[in-house]
Design an enzyme around this catalytic site. Sequence first.
Site, PDB file in Angstrom:
ATOM      1  N   ASP A   6      19.808  64.060   2.387  1.00  0.00           N
ATOM      2  CA  ASP A   6      18.723  64.974   2.006  1.00  0.00           C
ATOM      3  C   ASP A   6      19.011  66.442   2.312  1.00  0.00           C
ATOM      4  OD1 ASP A   6      16.963  63.164   0.911  1.00  0.00           O
ATOM      5  OD2 ASP A   6      15.896  62.801   2.791  1.00  0.00           O
ATOM      6  N   LYS A  16      10.047  68.427   2.619  1.00  0.00           N
ATOM      7  CA  LYS A  16       9.999  68.020   1.200  1.00  0.00           C
ATOM      8  C   LYS A  16       9.115  66.792   1.029  1.00  0.00           C
ATOM      9  CE  LYS A  16      12.606  64.102   1.661  1.00  0.00           C
ATOM     10  NZ  LYS A  16      12.075  62.753   1.590  1.00  0.00           N
TER      11      LYS A  16
HETATM   12  O1  C5P Z   1      21.844  59.872   4.515  1.00  0.00           O
HETATM   13  P1  C5P Z   1      20.844  59.544   5.540  1.00  0.00           P
HETATM   14  O2  C5P Z   1      21.358  59.707   6.943  1.00  0.00           O
HETATM   15  O3  C5P Z   1      19.513  60.154   5.330  1.00  0.00           O
HETATM   16  O4  C5P Z   1      20.573  57.971   5.362  1.00  0.00           O
HETATM   17  C1  C5P Z   1      20.030  57.156   6.371  1.00  0.00           C
HETATM   18  C2  C5P Z   1      20.232  55.705   5.990  1.00  0.00           C
HETATM   19  O5  C5P Z   1      19.440  55.385   4.829  1.00  0.00           O
HETATM   20  C3  C5P Z   1      21.653  55.364   5.579  1.00  0.00           C
HETATM   21  O6  C5P Z   1      22.416  54.996   6.690  1.00  0.00           O
HETATM   22  C4  C5P Z   1      21.460  54.214   4.623  1.00  0.00           C
HETATM   23  O7  C5P Z   1      21.265  53.009   5.345  1.00  0.00           O
HETATM   24  C5  C5P Z   1      20.150  54.541   3.944  1.00  0.00           C
HETATM   25  N1  C5P Z   1      20.315  55.236   2.631  1.00  0.00           N
HETATM   26  C6  C5P Z   1      20.749  54.524   1.526  1.00  0.00           C
HETATM   27  N2  C5P Z   1      20.895  55.164   0.328  1.00  0.00           N
HETATM   28  C7  C5P Z   1      20.633  56.481   0.196  1.00  0.00           C
HETATM   29  C8  C5P Z   1      20.186  57.235   1.302  1.00  0.00           C
HETATM   30  C9  C5P Z   1      20.041  56.572   2.509  1.00  0.00           C
HETATM   31  O8  C5P Z   1      20.987  53.311   1.612  1.00  0.00           O
HETATM   32  N3  C5P Z   1      20.788  57.072  -0.989  1.00  0.00           N
END
Ligand code: C5P
Length: 285
Positions: free
Chosen positions: A136, A11
């Site tokens: 995601d 994406k």
């Molecule tokens: O959800 P994902 O594993 O992709 O997120 C990785 C990191 O990015 C999270 O641990 C967080 O620190 C940050 N994040 C965030 N807010 C979001 C998505 C991700 O702070 N909406």
Amino acid sequence: MQSLTLNSYAKLNLVLDVLGQRPDGFHELRTIFERIDLHDTIILKRTSGPIRIVCDHPHVPLGPRNLAYQVAQRLQKDFDIPEGVTITIEKRIPVTAGLAGGSSNAASVLQGLNRLWGLGLTSKKLRDYAWAVGSDVAFFLYDTSYALGEGRGEQIKVLAFKTKLWHVLVTPQVKIYTRDVFRRLNLKLTKKKDNVNILLPFLRGNNLYSIGSSLSNDLEPAILSLKPHWGRLLKEKLFDAGAVGVCFSGSGPSVFALAESQKHALSLRARFDRRFSQVFVVSTY
Ligand code: C5P
């Protein structure tokens, strides 16, 4: 059914607005996702052994840090599945690059094992599993080219637009971790424009030049503060080469340019030295 082969797409974020920090530590987002034709191939094979990831890319984790592994492990445990699975990932999407390759792989494994292990999970249940492993993942459960993502990015509203875009996608060989980018973010500096609603009518109407000038990513200052030189240079180089618009995807380091056509995208790609970056011509899928 003993095995299943699935395509797992990448994406781009055409807009990524950060609205604020949430009590759970995550950030409240509004983003427009575009699914592109760059994809990995996932092969699932039922086995009598353990859950195994097979991938020859040196940066793909083969154990529990891999989101695809996490999904398989959760399903196996929750449904008392007495067998294992070998998950072969043929990697083409750059890793840790802002393109959600790992999340997309997890979504494919979720959908694939639902069929292979006959779990009968509803769309709502699939979304619950997606949400549990990453922000995601949910987008890839929807068969759509575009969607609005809200909340952590996991609350999806399908945008049924027919617009087909062409891009040059440049992924430099630098590592940037999502959590570091969000940590660097200075919310006081993020502009309060509603970039999603600015872009939406242009995207719906396939108004290429207005789409180009409406691409935006609130994470850009944080990305550039982590890697000050190359990011700015890369954006300038793409603009100088004649891109209609240029933007970071997700938390970077991938940068994409909007091109007028496939031919235009190919001519932009030819200007990049592939010793320092991976460079792709991609389109909406
Ligand atoms: O959800 P994902 O594993 O992709 O997120 C990785 C990191 O990015 C999270 O641990 C967080 O620190 C940050 N994040 C965030 N807010 C979001 C998505 C991700 O702070 N909406």
